[in-house]
Motif scaffolding. Structure first.
Motif, PDB file in Angstrom:
ATOM      1  N   ALA A  86      19.847  30.817  40.645  1.00 52.67           N
ATOM      2  CA  ALA A  86      20.551  30.548  39.385  1.00 52.67           C
ATOM      3  C   ALA A  86      20.519  31.751  38.465  1.00 52.67           C
ATOM      4  CB  ALA A  86      19.892  29.359  38.692  1.00 52.67           C
ATOM      5  N   THR A  87      19.653  32.702  38.775  1.00 51.59           N
ATOM      6  CA  THR A  87      19.484  33.872  37.919  1.00 51.59           C
ATOM      7  C   THR A  87      20.766  34.687  37.854  1.00 51.59           C
ATOM      8  OG1 THR A  87      17.216  33.943  38.729  1.00 51.59           O
ATOM      9  CG2 THR A  87      17.962  35.815  37.447  1.00 51.59           C
ATOM     10  N   VAL A  88      21.124  35.067  36.657  1.00 54.16           N
ATOM     11  CA  VAL A  88      22.404  35.764  36.478  1.00 54.16           C
ATOM     12  C   VAL A  88      22.324  36.660  35.245  1.00 54.16           C
ATOM     13  CG1 VAL A  88      23.387  33.877  35.092  1.00 54.16           C
ATOM     14  CG2 VAL A  88      24.903  35.381  36.379  1.00 54.16           C
ATOM     15  N   TRP A 186       9.613  27.904  46.858  1.00 50.08           N
ATOM     16  CA  TRP A 186      10.749  28.578  46.231  1.00 50.08           C
ATOM     17  C   TRP A 186      11.970  27.674  46.163  1.00 50.08           C
ATOM     18  CZ3 TRP A 186      10.118  32.058  42.899  1.00 50.08           C
ATOM     19  CH2 TRP A 186       9.119  33.028  43.024  1.00 50.08           C
ATOM     20  N   LYS A 189      11.507  25.591  43.177  1.00 51.75           N
ATOM     21  CA  LYS A 189      11.659  26.411  41.968  1.00 51.75           C
ATOM     22  C   LYS A 189      13.121  26.678  41.666  1.00 51.75           C
ATOM     23  CE  LYS A 189       8.571  28.433  39.392  1.00 51.75           C
ATOM     24  NZ  LYS A 189       8.218  29.540  38.524  1.00 51.75           N
ATOM     25  N   GLU A 190      13.872  27.034  42.721  1.00 54.30           N
ATOM     26  CA  GLU A 190      15.288  27.338  42.517  1.00 54.30           C
ATOM     27  C   GLU A 190      16.031  26.101  42.052  1.00 54.30           C
ATOM     28  OE1 GLU A 190      16.797  29.951  42.186  1.00 54.30           O
ATOM     29  OE2 GLU A 190      15.732  31.508  43.295  1.00 54.30           O
ATOM     30  N   THR A 193      15.301  25.565  38.404  1.00 55.99           N
ATOM     31  CA  THR A 193      16.012  26.529  37.581  1.00 55.99           C
ATOM     32  C   THR A 193      17.506  26.209  37.512  1.00 55.99           C
ATOM     33  OG1 THR A 193      14.430  28.137  38.409  1.00 55.99           O
ATOM     34  CG2 THR A 193      16.233  28.978  37.098  1.00 55.99           C
ATOM     35  N   TRP A 196      18.112  23.473  35.042  1.00 53.19           N
ATOM     36  CA  TRP A 196      18.075  23.989  33.677  1.00 53.19           C
ATOM     37  C   TRP A 196      19.376  24.734  33.368  1.00 53.19           C
ATOM     38  CZ3 TRP A 196      12.476  26.006  34.432  1.00 53.19           C
ATOM     39  CH2 TRP A 196      11.564  25.056  33.923  1.00 53.19           C
ATOM     40  N   ARG A 197      19.805  25.531  34.279  1.00 51.68           N
ATOM     41  CA  ARG A 197      21.022  26.309  34.082  1.00 51.68           C
ATOM     42  C   ARG A 197      22.240  25.406  33.944  1.00 51.68           C
ATOM     43  NH1 ARG A 197      24.077  30.996  37.671  1.00 51.68           N
ATOM     44  NH2 ARG A 197      26.141  30.244  37.046  1.00 51.68           N
TER      45      ARG A 197
ATOM     46  N   GLN B 141      18.221  39.275  32.409  1.00 51.14           N
ATOM     47  CA  GLN B 141      18.777  38.209  33.226  1.00 51.14           C
ATOM     48  C   GLN B 141      18.418  36.873  32.606  1.00 51.14           C
ATOM     49  OE1 GLN B 141      16.810  39.014  36.969  1.00 51.14           O
ATOM     50  NE2 GLN B 141      18.779  39.563  37.853  1.00 51.14           N
ATOM     51  N   LEU B 142      19.271  35.928  32.865  1.00 47.34           N
ATOM     52  CA  LEU B 142      19.046  34.580  32.359  1.00 47.34           C
ATOM     53  C   LEU B 142      18.733  33.649  33.522  1.00 47.34           C
ATOM     54  CD1 LEU B 142      19.229  34.056  29.405  1.00 47.34           C
ATOM     55  CD2 LEU B 142      21.501  33.107  29.734  1.00 47.34           C
ATOM     56  N   PHE B 143      18.045  32.533  33.219  1.00 49.87           N
ATOM     57  CA  PHE B 143      17.719  31.532  34.235  1.00 49.87           C
ATOM     58  C   PHE B 143      16.914  32.146  35.366  1.00 49.87           C
ATOM     59  CE2 PHE B 143      20.545  29.194  31.754  1.00 49.87           C
ATOM     60  CZ  PHE B 143      21.800  29.774  31.728  1.00 49.87           C
ATOM     61  N   SER B 144      15.817  32.772  35.008  1.00 47.19           N
ATOM     62  CA  SER B 144      14.992  33.434  36.008  1.00 47.19           C
ATOM     63  C   SER B 144      13.937  32.481  36.567  1.00 47.19           C
ATOM     64  CB  SER B 144      14.311  34.636  35.362  1.00 47.19           C
ATOM     65  OG  SER B 144      13.521  35.297  36.298  1.00 47.19           O
ATOM     66  N   THR B 145      13.703  32.557  37.882  1.00 47.90           N
ATOM     67  CA  THR B 145      12.670  31.731  38.506  1.00 47.90           C
ATOM     68  C   THR B 145      11.319  32.414  38.458  1.00 47.90           C
ATOM     69  OG1 THR B 145      13.478  32.671  40.553  1.00 47.90           O
ATOM     70  CG2 THR B 145      13.988  30.356  40.166  1.00 47.90           C
ATOM     71  N   PHE B 170      11.828  29.522  30.120  1.00 48.71           N
ATOM     72  CA  PHE B 170      12.193  28.335  29.363  1.00 48.71           C
ATOM     73  C   PHE B 170      11.057  27.801  28.509  1.00 48.71           C
ATOM     74  CE2 PHE B 170      16.013  28.052  31.708  1.00 48.71           C
ATOM     75  CZ  PHE B 170      15.698  28.542  32.950  1.00 48.71           C
ATOM     76  N   ILE B 258      15.661  22.623  26.502  1.00 49.31           N
ATOM     77  CA  ILE B 258      14.427  23.325  26.900  1.00 49.31           C
ATOM     78  C   ILE B 258      13.548  23.665  25.695  1.00 49.31           C
ATOM     79  CG2 ILE B 258      15.471  24.351  28.946  1.00 49.31           C
ATOM     80  CD1 ILE B 258      15.909  26.885  27.422  1.00 49.31           C
TER      81      ILE B 258
END
Lengths: 223, 335
Positions: A86-88, A186, A189-190, A193, A196-197, B141-145, B170, B258
């Motif tokens: 989801a990281t961007v 992982w 976790k993904e 995330t 949330w995103r 970066q946004l929405f990082s794990t 978050f 969040i």
């Protein structure tokens, strides 16, 4: 060799499990497209986020230490990242078109669902199987919901089976028990995330696409 | 020659008079005042179990010539205790800031060093000019794990210490409190108060990252707060205020999905609208006034009949009379 056999089983399982919902999904989205709204999809992501908290807690305890320790912060291993992240980049995320935003969500959850289903087949305790099954059902609902939003907005659903690509690009299964557990860690976790995103993705969509627009398009398509 | 000397509280300090021999005749002064010979061991100055009050300028003079042979600035202090570190994102999704302080003073200069690691990358936390013990970071970066790991090291001449914080992107989201909270009475509505506020100015993008709000209010005379959670909008009308009572009202904010709630906003006070008292010229009008003020003092949810402390007014009196009659009737029956 055992690795070769399990690789074969893995790809077969994924292909089988992931192609199953593809056909009904196409039919279901037409029915659901009328009812689904962006708000409902947003609510679903929040509900799933809550469900995941309990599921993750149970699952990580099943994996045992160090996976269930709150400070556990392992480095991302250099294995090919099969789970969509989801990281961007912030500006990139802001600039996504509605179609791109929805597609990213649809693809991500389709693949995550597939991996979760494989997990379901392997997991030990019946409590976990029950929880996973319940979660998978809800996650399936989310995928359908996103598909419904896309259809009602006139966007085509992403092509191809809702599963991981089969072939040389796919990461080999974990060579040992610990790494397999890392993969599971992982994955969860993904998933967390992404949920949330998605709340933020659908907030953005809510503001940009008022419900009135959705109904207009449905009428135009004769629903 | 002069320099600075740092010593630990409670330590025993020996000061040498520069290059002078041990058996040379010298005089030591502390901040200009002569030091008694009992503290000397030859030409060495011995300070046992030093305390903070003994910080100052120490000088050593050759016995006969009064040449200044040595000077030092003694600073008594402690090595740093574990510092207190806090990181927070009040401007999500732009980034976050960290601020720190020492739980107890060291009384000597300290240097703070902060490092932020995200996965394998080291990020730079830019120090703020004001306040000094603060730095900020922009999210790339946004929405990082991957979690962020912040380490703060504090060093001084007597030692060092450090603390670490590890958190998810978050987890540290906490907006500033809402701003410009205004509470106004509503004309011709004795039980209403209109409250409005604004998003905190530090929150950069309320469109994509909407805030939800928590309102709390109570009349000054009561301790119990009433709460309302609002998922939309920056205003709310209270409809169950006790007429004529002054209220205290506060609002807090939180990202919709969040993080944690902000601190409470600055409190505002407001009293609901009350009817203007008319001029007391005739008796009829006086009765009217007293009955009007009685009804506003009666607590709306529960009405106590014939409460000993109740204010006498036409409504209350009528009820009392009725109750009195009933009691009288019953007592007649039992005679």
């Amino acid at each position: 060799s055992p690795t070769g056999d399990s690789w074969g089983i893995f790809t077969f399982l994924c292909a089988a499990l992931c192609n199953l919902p593809a056909l009904p999904a196409l039919n279901c989205s037409e029915e659901l497209g009328a009812g689904q709204s962006i708000q409902q999809t947003y609510d679903l992501t929040r509900y799933l986020e809550h469900q995941l908290r309990t599921l993750a807690g149970t699952y990580l305890n099943y994996l045992g230490p160090p996976f269930n320790e709150p400070d556990f912060n392992p480095p991302r291993l250099a294995r090919a990242e099969r789970v969509p992240s989801a990281t961007v980049d912030l500006d990139l995320w802001r600039g996504l078109t509605d179609n791109a935003r929805l597609t990213a969500n649809y693809r991500a959850y389709s693949r995550l669902l597939c991996y979760l289903r494989v997990l379901d087949g392997q997991v030990g305790t019946s409590e976990l199987r029950h929880r996973l099954a319940h979660f998978c059902a809800s996650l399936q609902g989310l995928v359908l919901s996103i598909g419904g939003v896309m259809s009602s907005l006139g966007y085509p659903l992403p092509a191809g089976p809702a599963g991981p690509p089969v072939g040389p690009t796919e990461a080999p299964p974990a060579p040992n028990d610990f790494l397999k557990k890392m993969d599971d860690f992982w994955l969860l976790k993904e998933l967390q995330t992404w949920l949330w995103r998605s709340a933020k993705d659908f907030n953005r969509l809510k503001k940009k696409v008022p419900p009135a627009v959705v109904t207009l398009r449905l009428e135009a398509r004769g629903f | 020659d002069s320099h600075i000397q740092y010593e630990r509280v409670g330590a025993d300090v020996t000061m040498k008079c520069g290059s002078m021999d041990w058996d040379a005749a010298v005089t030591w002064t502390a901040n200009g005042t002569d030091i008694d010979e009992s503290h000397l061991n030859g030409s060495y100055l011995i300070l046992k179990n030093v305390n903070l009050m003994q910080s100052g300028q120490y000088s050593c003079y050759e016995g006969s010539s009064w040449h200044l042979k040595y000077q030092t600035s003694l600073r008594v202090g402690t090595s740093p205790r574990e510092p207190v570190l806090m990181c927070r994102s009040n401007n999500y999704p732009k980034g976050f800031y960290c601020s720190w302080h020492l739980p107890t003073p060291t009384f000597i200069p300290n240097i703070f060093n902060i490092s932020v690691i995200h996965g394998t990358k080291e990020m730079v936390c830019e120090k703020d000019a004001v306040p000094k013990n603060r730095c900020h970071i922009r999210y790339l970066q946004l929405f990082s794990t991957v979690k962020y790991k912040v380490t703060l090291t504090v060093t001084n001449a007597l030692g060092k210490n450090f603390t670490t914080l590890t958190f998810d992107e978050f987890a540290i989201v906490k907006p500033d409190p809402p701003e410009s909270v205004v509470a106004k009475p509503v004309p011709n509505n004795p039980r209403r108060l209109e409250v409005s506020w604004q998003n905190p100015s530090s929150w950069p993008d309320p469109e994509s990252f909407p805030l939800k709000f928590f309102l709390r209010y109570r009349p000054l005379i009561l301790d119990q707060w009433q709460h309302v959670e609002l998922s939309d909008g920056t205003s709310h009308t209270i409809t169950d205020a006790y007429a004529g009572k002054e209220y205290i009202i506060q609002v807090a904010a939180k990202d919709n999905d969040i993080g944690t709630w902000s601190d409470w906003s600055v409190a505002v006070h407001a009293t609901p609208w009350t009817e203007e008292p008319k001029h007391l010229t005739t008796e009829a009008q006086i009765t009217e006034t007293t009955s009007a003020s009685t009804s506003s003092f009666m607590a709306p949810p529960t009405t106590k009949i014939c409460d000993k402390g109740a204010v006498v007014g036409s409504g209350a009196v009528a009820v009392c009379w009725t109750a009195g009659l009933v009691v009288a009737a019953y007592s007649v029956l039992f005679i």
